[in-house]
Scaffold this motif. Structure first.
Motif, PDB file in Angstrom:
ATOM      1  N   HIS A   1      12.053   2.922   6.843  1.00 20.79           N
ATOM      2  CA  HIS A   1      11.239   3.495   5.767  1.00 20.79           C
ATOM      3  C   HIS A   1      11.470   5.005   5.731  1.00 20.79           C
ATOM      4  CE1 HIS A   1       8.364   0.647   3.886  1.00 20.79           C
ATOM      5  NE2 HIS A   1       8.654  -0.101   4.930  1.00 20.79           N
ATOM      6  N   ILE A   2      11.814   5.508   4.554  1.00 22.73           N
ATOM      7  CA  ILE A   2      11.868   6.953   4.363  1.00 22.73           C
ATOM      8  C   ILE A   2      10.701   7.403   3.483  1.00 22.73           C
ATOM      9  CG2 ILE A   2      14.349   7.109   4.698  1.00 22.73           C
ATOM     10  CD1 ILE A   2      14.629   7.313   1.656  1.00 22.73           C
ATOM     11  N   GLY A   3       9.848   6.463   3.137  1.00 22.67           N
ATOM     12  CA  GLY A   3       8.644   6.712   2.369  1.00 22.67           C
ATOM     13  C   GLY A   3       7.857   5.418   2.314  1.00 22.67           C
ATOM     14  N   PRO A   4       6.596   5.473   1.873  1.00 21.72           N
ATOM     15  CA  PRO A   4       5.786   4.254   1.825  1.00 21.72           C
ATOM     16  C   PRO A   4       6.424   3.133   1.021  1.00 21.72           C
ATOM     17  CG  PRO A   4       4.399   6.175   1.518  1.00 21.72           C
ATOM     18  CD  PRO A   4       5.812   6.666   1.493  1.00 21.72           C
ATOM     19  N   GLU A   5       7.068   3.469  -0.096  1.00 26.93           N
ATOM     20  CA  GLU A   5       7.709   2.468  -0.941  1.00 26.93           C
ATOM     21  C   GLU A   5       9.193   2.756  -1.116  1.00 26.93           C
ATOM     22  OE1 GLU A   5       6.388  -0.285  -2.069  1.00 26.93           O
ATOM     23  OE2 GLU A   5       4.436   0.163  -1.164  1.00 26.93           O
ATOM     24  N   GLU A   6       9.808   3.324  -0.090  1.00 28.50           N
ATOM     25  CA  GLU A   6      11.240   3.628  -0.120  1.00 28.50           C
ATOM     26  C   GLU A   6      11.870   3.161   1.185  1.00 28.50           C
ATOM     27  OE1 GLU A   6      12.287   7.650  -1.906  1.00 28.50           O
ATOM     28  OE2 GLU A   6      10.145   7.898  -1.464  1.00 28.50           O
ATOM     29  N   ILE A   7      12.786   2.204   1.074  1.00 32.24           N
ATOM     30  CA  ILE A   7      13.420   1.611   2.248  1.00 32.24           C
ATOM     31  C   ILE A   7      14.932   1.716   2.110  1.00 32.24           C
ATOM     32  CG2 ILE A   7      13.724  -0.505   3.601  1.00 32.24           C
ATOM     33  CD1 ILE A   7      11.031  -1.462   2.452  1.00 32.24           C
ATOM     34  N   VAL A   8      15.578   2.205   3.155  1.00 29.84           N
ATOM     35  CA  VAL A   8      17.033   2.184   3.241  1.00 29.84           C
ATOM     36  C   VAL A   8      17.414   0.973   4.088  1.00 29.84           C
ATOM     37  CG1 VAL A   8      19.095   3.361   4.077  1.00 29.84           C
ATOM     38  CG2 VAL A   8      17.261   4.673   2.991  1.00 29.84           C
ATOM     39  N   ALA A   9      18.265   0.114   3.542  1.00 30.77           N
ATOM     40  CA  ALA A   9      18.619  -1.129   4.225  1.00 30.77           C
ATOM     41  C   ALA A   9      20.122  -1.238   4.409  1.00 30.77           C
ATOM     42  CB  ALA A   9      18.098  -2.333   3.440  1.00 30.77           C
ATOM     43  N   GLY A  10      20.537  -1.683   5.592  1.00 25.72           N
ATOM     44  CA  GLY A  10      21.938  -1.976   5.885  1.00 25.72           C
ATOM     45  C   GLY A  10      22.077  -3.464   6.157  1.00 25.72           C
ATOM     46  N   LEU A  11      22.876  -4.142   5.337  1.00 23.41           N
ATOM     47  CA  LEU A  11      23.047  -5.591   5.462  1.00 23.41           C
ATOM     48  C   LEU A  11      24.351  -5.921   6.175  1.00 23.41           C
ATOM     49  CD1 LEU A  11      21.969  -7.260   2.082  1.00 23.41           C
ATOM     50  CD2 LEU A  11      21.203  -7.891   4.372  1.00 23.41           C
TER      51      LEU A  11
END
Length: 319
Positions: free
Chosen positions: A251-261
């Motif tokens: 999480h970089i913010g409450p509603e911001e997610i960086v994802a690596g698949l």
């Protein structure tokens, strides 16, 4: 940042209440000479400033990505939440502890004590109203989770910070009332100072808890298992995907997610076909899960991912 409308409502309610209460408490402390009331005034003033800092953090976090912050500024909210926790400890608890010690060493009887009781009663009413607003918002966010579990898993510190500050404020008012009342009934003005020390302990414990939660968010916490599972399920549905191995997220913010698949593609695919698959996944996640603000896909065999997952698990156990 439309999702923060509820959070802003909570903070505005707390700001309005705390500012009015702080001014009233300072006037009462000046009129009566109560140490506990002065500590309560400092407490409310700190809470007022903290609300302003949370609003500032939300404003800064809403800025779009730029060259120096390509993933956005979402963590600014976490930084200012940590600063709020430090202020609660340093200013709120510190000043209350100092006032308590001074009034125990050089006790002075409280005059016009009825003024303190009236102010404490009004403060409890206003603080209680702000607390109910924060409680209602937090209950909507937590769902069926337990209270402390919801705080631990929450990625939005703005609501639970206000809720814990207001809870500490209500407890502080009770302690202040007990200190002033016992000092009057027992004719021991030192007990007024003891009340200030009690308020300092409450604020210190609240600050430590909030700082601990903010630290975890600053360092980077993963998306919830439910969110990770949904992302993997969406990836697995694509015909070009042989297996969606796993996901690394933060999480970089409450509603911001960086994802690596980590994905194992079908063996017969060409590079353009893999690129097309990645574009499909990005479009699907943008539609169904807008909180995934950035997606990175790594073609990887299932065995390689499993080795990495075990290495992460072992490092977590050692930590």
């Amino acid at each position: 940042m439309a999702g923060h409308a509820g959070s802003r409502k909570v903070i505005y309610a707390a700001l309005a209440g705390n500012l009015a209460i702080a001014l009233t408490k300072f006037a009462a402390a000046s009129f009566t000479g109560s140490s506990a009331m002065l500590s309560e005034g400092v407490h409310s003033l700190v809470d007022t400033g903290n609300g302003g800092l949370l609003l500032y953090g939300m404003h800064r976090a809403a800025r779009p990505p730029d060259r120096t912050h390509p993933l956005g500024h979402g963590r600014e909210l976490y930084f200012w939440s940590f600063i709020v926790a430090l202020l609660v400890f340093a200013l709120g608890a510190g000043v209350s502890l100092y006032e308590g010690i001074i009034h125990i060493m050089a006790p002075e009887p409280v005059v016009n004590v009825k003024v303190n009781y009236i102010v404490l009663g009004l403060s409890f009413l206003f603080e209680g109203s702000s607390w109910l607003v924060a409680l209602k918002e937090f209950r909507q966010q937590k769902g069926r989770q337990g209270w402390f579990e919801a705080v631990r898993r929450s990625k939005d510190p703005s609501v639970y910070t206000v809720l814990f500050e207001d809870s500490a404020a209500l407890l502080g008012l009770i302690v202040a009332f007990a200190g002033i009342l016992s000092a009057e009934l027992l004719e021991m003005p030192e007990l007024d100072g003891v009340g200030s020390i009690g308020i300092a302990i409450i604020l210190g414990a609240t600050a430590i808890f909030l700082a601990r939660e903010s630290k975890g968010l600053l360092l980077g916490e993963p998306a919830s298992p439910e969110v990770q599972g949904k992302v993997l399920a969406i990836a697995q549905e694509d015909p070009a995907v042989q297996r969606a191995n796993g996901i690394l997220s933060v999480h970089i913010g409450p509603e911001e997610i960086v994802a690596g698949l980590s994905i194992e593609f079908e063996d017969h695919l060409t590079a353009p076909e893999i690129e097309a698959c990645v574009e499909r996944l990005e479009a699907r996640l943008k539609k169904d899960m807008p909180q995934i603000s950035r997606l990175f896909v790594k073609p990887q065999a299932a065995g390689t991912w499993e080795q990495r997952r075990k290495a992460i698990a072992e490092a977590s156990e050692e930590g």
